[in-house]
Design an enzyme around this catalytic site. Structure first.
Site, mmCIF file in Angstrom:
data_model
loop_
_atom_site.group_PDB
_atom_site.id
_atom_site.type_symbol
_atom_site.label_atom_id
_atom_site.label_comp_id
_atom_site.label_asym_id
_atom_site.label_seq_id
_atom_site.Cartn_x
_atom_site.Cartn_y
_atom_site.Cartn_z
ATOM 1 N N GLY A 1 6.572 15.021 -5.675
ATOM 2 C CA GLY A 1 7.503 14.105 -6.214
ATOM 3 C C GLY A 1 7.742 12.979 -4.982
ATOM 4 O O GLY A 1 8.465 11.890 -5.420
ATOM 5 N N GLU B 1 2.198 -5.069 -5.230
ATOM 6 C CA GLU B 1 1.100 -6.128 -5.127
ATOM 7 C C GLU B 1 -0.047 -5.924 -6.065
ATOM 8 O O GLU B 1 -0.359 -4.675 -6.490
ATOM 9 C CB GLU B 1 0.429 -6.004 -3.613
ATOM 10 C CG GLU B 1 -0.622 -6.692 -3.151
ATOM 11 C CD GLU B 1 -0.928 -6.718 -1.666
ATOM 12 O OE1 GLU B 1 -2.408 -6.417 -1.618
ATOM 13 O OE2 GLU B 1 -0.305 -6.484 -0.763
ATOM 14 N N GLY C 1 5.550 10.570 -4.056
ATOM 15 C CA GLY C 1 4.920 9.268 -4.595
ATOM 16 C C GLY C 1 6.131 8.535 -5.224
ATOM 17 O O GLY C 1 6.154 7.552 -5.205
ATOM 18 N N LYS C 2 6.740 9.059 -6.360
ATOM 19 C CA LYS C 2 7.694 8.654 -7.113
ATOM 20 C C LYS C 2 8.672 8.176 -6.247
ATOM 21 O O LYS C 2 9.470 7.068 -6.497
ATOM 22 C CB LYS C 2 8.304 9.362 -8.195
ATOM 23 C CG LYS C 2 7.110 9.974 -9.256
ATOM 24 C CD LYS C 2 7.591 11.031 -10.206
ATOM 25 C CE LYS C 2 6.493 11.294 -10.937
ATOM 26 N NZ LYS C 2 6.854 12.390 -12.092
ATOM 27 N N CYS D 1 1.032 -1.252 0.021
ATOM 28 C CA CYS D 1 -0.092 0.073 0.177
ATOM 29 C C CYS D 1 0.830 1.354 0.023
ATOM 30 O O CYS D 1 1.904 1.170 0.578
ATOM 31 C CB CYS D 1 -0.837 -0.021 1.339
ATOM 32 S SG CYS D 1 -2.004 1.225 1.392
ATOM 33 N N ILE D 2 0.524 2.250 -0.519
ATOM 34 C CA ILE D 2 1.209 3.487 -0.729
ATOM 35 C C ILE D 2 0.393 4.770 -0.797
ATOM 36 O O ILE D 2 -0.823 4.821 -1.118
ATOM 37 C CB ILE D 2 2.253 3.489 -2.165
ATOM 38 C CG1 ILE D 2 2.888 4.853 -2.106
ATOM 39 C CG2 ILE D 2 1.109 3.385 -3.358
ATOM 40 C CD1 ILE D 2 3.913 4.709 -3.223
ATOM 41 N N LEU D 3 0.802 5.552 0.036
ATOM 42 C CA LEU D 3 -0.193 6.912 0.066
ATOM 43 C C LEU D 3 0.845 8.110 0.302
ATOM 44 O O LEU D 3 1.776 8.088 1.059
ATOM 45 C CB LEU D 3 -1.112 6.740 1.433
ATOM 46 C CG LEU D 3 -1.748 7.979 1.825
ATOM 47 C CD1 LEU D 3 -2.707 8.467 0.649
ATOM 48 C CD2 LEU D 3 -2.346 8.023 3.172
#
Length: 444
Positions: free
Chosen positions: A321, A344, A323-324, A310-312
């Site tokens: 930048g 995932e 998120g990258k 999961c990413i936020l």
């Protein structure tokens, strides 16, 4: 234990987009700042779709379609998702509406005076919804509405999707206070029942404990001795730090982080069993402490080679930048582990776009240096990107051919430059020399 100084002053508390806004307590009629961007193709008074219109009986029924005045002062088509009585008369209702042009994150409670009752449609027709949702958006506006999604609902069948939407249809928390920011929430999050009547929550930005009232937070801050996430600092470069938090060692923090993240992620299942996960918390650091800007999580042991679950990036810190940076950081950890990694699955279209951009930039930079004289396996060994992801990326760019039973990379330098330009900037660089980390399997 000392108190944490809070700046800027409460009267100049920034909103989620970083602009100063007047401080206000959570009230039913509090008007939050407008989101970053909204849809084009807005119907005017004269060209609104009119179909089987009835005078409309009050109170409006759930499922009714009507035009609603949004915060931009214009009318937009909505569907009534829920209603609640605020007084005793038929006019004394508020309505929870979904703007059919927009993402679900903009659903909200509205008052009767915001609705144009001359446009009520009681006979629901799929074509009405199709017409509303087919209104055009510019690519820039669509990105601003949906830029933080990394995964979607592709894993859900129709029945499960309906159940998910029914359970999460009404946003339960309207705003949160986290550090120096007051942030509008986007989605439902299953907080414990005792918080079901709370419109605004106050989070400690360091331990992520949450409270109903500002005075509770102030009292907590005088006792909380944390000034960073409760884990090991594994990276620091300038004012940026990354902390690794073990869900088993810091269970309450991990669960609170999941509650917080779910407010901004529509699709994610909330994992109460955080023991199986590691959380990587990215922070901006100053003399007051280390302030979370975003995070990603990963399973401690993944049979599918997933290096990110999961990413936020939190709303106040988007478009910078980060998120990258988080995606790149997950691959640097995979390199340290000596493994290939992949996010995932399933990925949404927007999630695939984010990763495809990263894969494109990394792979084409290498191809330019090696003049395409390199194999898929060598690329995978160098980048920790899974071979399937490399293959699909190069195929999408028409840079690979199948000859005599094997894949051959074919790329003209000018073609590589064109693709690199289209992929955009890579964001913040991960300085690998500043990463001090031992893979989980080797700890202890």
């Amino acid at each position: 234990m000392g108190s944490i100084s809070r700046s800027p002053a409460e009267s100049d508390r920034p909103s989620s987009n970083g602009n100063p806004q007047p401080n206000h307590e959570a009230t039913d009629d509090a008007d939050p700042p407008a989101p970053n961007g909204h849809c084009a193709g807005i119907p005017s008074e004269n060209n609104r779709p009119r179909k089987r219109r009835t005078p409309g009986l009050l109170p409006l029924e759930v499922g009714t379609r009507v035009m609603c005045r949004w915060r931009d002062g214009k009318y937009h088509p909505v569907k009534v998702i829920e209603r609640r009585r605020i007084l005793s008369g038929p006019n004394d209702y508020e309505y929870y509406v979904h703007y059919t042009e927009f993402n679900r994150r903009l659903d909200e409670w509205v008052k009767l005076e915001q609705l144009d009752l001359d446009t009520v449609e009681t006979d629901v027709d799929e074509k009405v919804e199709d017409k509303a949702t087919s209104l055009k958006m510019t690519r820039h506006q669509k990105r601003k509405i949906d830029e933080t999604h990394v995964e979607g609902h592709e894993e859900l069948d129709a029945a499960s999707l309906r159940e998910h939407e029914e359970f999460t249809k009404v946003k339960n928390i309207a705003t949160i206070e986290l550090g120096r920011y007051e942030i509008e929430t986007w989605y439902f999050s299953p907080f414990p029942p005792e918080y079901s009547d709370t419109l605004k929550l106050f989070f400690c930005e360091f331990c992520l404990n949450f409270m109903k009232r500002k005075v509770q937070l102030q009292r907590h801050m005088r006792k909380c001795d944390l000034k960073h996430p409760p884990g090991d600092e594994i990276y620091r470069s300038g004012t940026l730090s990354m902390f690794e938090v073990d869900g088993k060692k810091n269970k309450v923090y991990g669960q609170n982080l999941c509650y917080l993240a779910k407010l901004f992620l529509d699709h994610k299942t909330l994992y109460y069993d955080v023991d199986l996960f590691l959380f990587y918390i990215l922070c901006e650091c100053d003399d007051r402490g280390c302030h979370m800007v975003g995070y990603f999580s990963k399973e401690k042991h993944s049979e599918e080679s997933y290096n990110l679950a999961c990413i936020l990036t939190l709303p106040p810190y988007q478009r910078k930048g980060y998120g990258k940076f988080l995606i790149a950081f997950s691959y640097e950890l995979s390199k340290k582990e000596g493994k290939v990694g992949t996010p995932e699955r399933p990925l949404s279209d927007l999630g695939l776009l984010s990763y495809r951009g990263y894969w494109t930039r990394v792979l084409l930079d290498i191809l330019k240096k090696h003049k395409s004289n390199i194999s898929i396996k060598e690329l995978s060994d160098m980048t920790a990107i899974k071979a399937d992801d490399i293959l699909s990326t190069l195929q999408s760019l028409d840079l690979i051919q199948y000859r005599k039973g094997q894949h051959v990379i074919c790329a003209d330098p000018k073609v590589l430059d064109r693709h690199l330009k289209a992929a955009g900037r890579g964001g913040l660089e991960v300085d690998v020399s500043k990463l001090i980390w031992t893979p989980y399997k080797e700890q202890g």
